[in-house]
Scaffold this active site. Structure first.
Site, short mmCIF file in Angstrom:
data_model
loop_
_atom_site.label_atom_id
_atom_site.label_comp_id
_atom_site.label_asym_id
_atom_site.label_seq_id
_atom_site.Cartn_x
_atom_site.Cartn_y
_atom_site.Cartn_z
N ASP A 128 0.82 -1.21 0.00
CA ASP A 128 0.00 0.00 0.00
C ASP A 128 0.86 1.26 0.00
O ASP A 128 1.88 1.33 0.67
CB ASP A 128 -0.94 0.02 1.20
N ASP A 169 -8.49 4.50 5.76
CA ASP A 169 -7.19 4.89 5.18
C ASP A 169 -6.60 6.04 5.99
O ASP A 169 -6.11 7.03 5.44
CB ASP A 169 -7.33 5.26 3.70
N HIS A 214 -0.35 13.14 8.78
CA HIS A 214 0.85 13.86 8.36
C HIS A 214 1.04 15.07 9.27
O HIS A 214 0.07 15.70 9.70
CB HIS A 214 0.74 14.33 6.91
#
Length: 437
Positions: free
Chosen positions: A155, A311, A315
């Site tokens: 992934d 998902d 960040h």
């Protein structure tokens, strides 16, 4: 071992055909019994669950990025599982694109040790298909399985070649593991950063067509049919990919698929409004046009979609505060998923609560072959207590995830999480849900 009775509330347990007012008796870390008006001994702690709350098997997110080891400035196993339980998830399956890559038993065991130390959600590692995710040689799949991996995936990038994917399906099939595929033709994606359509063109952004996803999905479904292996299409976004999954299922291939909340709620119009070039709407696969979003909703409603997964891709703030082209792909999702599902699926009349539990619990457990997805006698006491009518305002600053990169900041939604119980232990309680545990 302590014993607790959850008395009242609506039990939604599709694996056992239950949907109605039931009591749930927990004995230690297991479900002892589910029934109506259970009588218990004096040493049992009785918790009165308000009638408006829903007791269901623990939710399982089969697609998250916990970032540890190597990217702890974004997330850690501890902060990621704290976000998970706050989002109602009793278990998560974490992708292998860490630093170093989870392509060997040492990294897998490290992740599991960190999860055991955190004592929050269960963590199921997903190993890499290829060594270093380089797309050249298969990782040691038997070693990964023995260490505790429940699936394999590269992934973040697709399995590089058809032959490598064939071998991955064959080897993973020997251990009853699915191959989870990030479907993306790299030559069509190229240096694209958003969906190829009107809004990207208007902003001068390089586009990624939906066919970049569906072409790879067709390849992998055909290989699953050839090998008899199981392929799971991750974060499906394009209507053509949904057609490919339907085609594969109709032909008997072992194919399952997932959709994220952001792909069934948002479209590429978000590239321009309310804020143009907002990097919190940059994800891969990208937000697509109305027809794709509507197709995802239709697939969820008609049973073509097997799983809703987040998902979750945290960040750091500084990484997202750059030009759109240079920002990393991805958003957080663990703490917004349940509210988005209630608001846009259940309350919109698209799915029943039972179907939602299948998408978020029953089917992930089945596909990954892990315990859960049921409140059967003797099953692990992993329980999510949901509040369908709770009004929730998403506040990024209050999230338990280490990163706050969400496009839903400030949204008000109907539906949320009341409490999360893992192995009989209460690991999260929402003070706004009027539940005392």
């Amino acid at each position: 071992m302590s014993r607790t009775l959850l008395k009242g509330g609506r039990v939604v347990d599709p694996a056992n055909g239950r949907d109605g007012p039931f009591d749930v008796l927990i004995d230690g870390d297991r479900i002892a019994r589910v029934g109506r008006d259970l009588t218990v001994d004096a040493d049992v702690t009785v918790i009165d669950v308000p009638s408006g709350l829903v007791i269901c098997p623990g939710l399982i997110d089969m697609h998250v990025h916990l970032r540890e080891p190597g990217q702890e400035h974004k997330e850690t196993v501890a902060t990621g599982t704290a976000a998970a339980v706050a989002g109602g998830f009793t278990a998560v399956a974490c992708m292998p694109n860490t630093t170093p890559v989870n392509d060997n038993a040492g990294v897998t065991e490290y992740i599991l040790k960190k999860a055991a130390d955190a004592k929050l959600a269960r963590v199921y590692p997903i190993g890499a298909v290829s060594r270093g995710q380089a797309g050249e040689q298969l990782a040691e799949i038997a070693e990964l399985r023995q260490a505790g991996c429940v699936a394999i995936s590269d992934d973040g990038r697709p399995v590089a070649t058809a032959m490598l994917m064939r071998r991955a399906l064959e080897y993973a099939g020997m251990f009853g593991m699915p191959v989870i595929e990030h479907c993306e033709d790299q030559t069509l994606k190229s240096d694209g950063v958003a969906h190829e359509g009107f809004h990207a063109s208007a902003l001068g952004l390089r586009g990624i067509p939906g066919q970049a996803e569906s072409i790879m999905a067709l390849r992998d479904i055909a290989l699953a049919e050839l090998t008899g292996g199981a392929v799971h299409i991750a974060h499906m976004s394009a209507r053509q990919t949904l057609d490919a999954a339907r085609w594969g299922k109709s032909g008997g291939a072992h194919v399952t698929c997932e959709v994220t909340p952001h792909h069934f709620v948002l479209t590429d119009e978000m590239l321009r409004a309310p804020i143009a070039y907002d990097t919190n709407v940059k994800m891969n696969p990208p937000l697509r046009e109305d027809a794709d979003r509507d197709a995802m909703l239709a697939g969820i409603a008609d049973g073509s979609v097997d799983v809703i997964a987040t998902d979750h891709a945290p960040h750091h703030y500084d990484e997202k505060r750059v030009e759109f082209d240079h920002a990393p792909f991805g958003i957080t999702g663990l703490e917004t998923a349940v509210s988005l599902c209630f608001d846009r699926l259940v309350h919109a009349g698209l799915v029943s609560l039972s179907r939602l539990v299948e998408l978020l619990s029953v089917n992930p457990a089945r596909i990954l072959r892990v315990a859960g997805g049921t409140l059967a006698d003797g099953a692990p006491a992993d329980i999510s207590i949901l509040a369908p009518d709770l009004h929730v305002t998403v506040t990024a600053a209050r999230m338990r995830s280490k990163s706050k990169n969400t496009p839903f900041d400030g949204w008000t939604l109907r539906g949320g999480v009341a409490a999360t119980i893992v192995g009989g232990r209460t690991v999260y309680v929402n003070e706004d849900a009027n539940l005392r545990l």
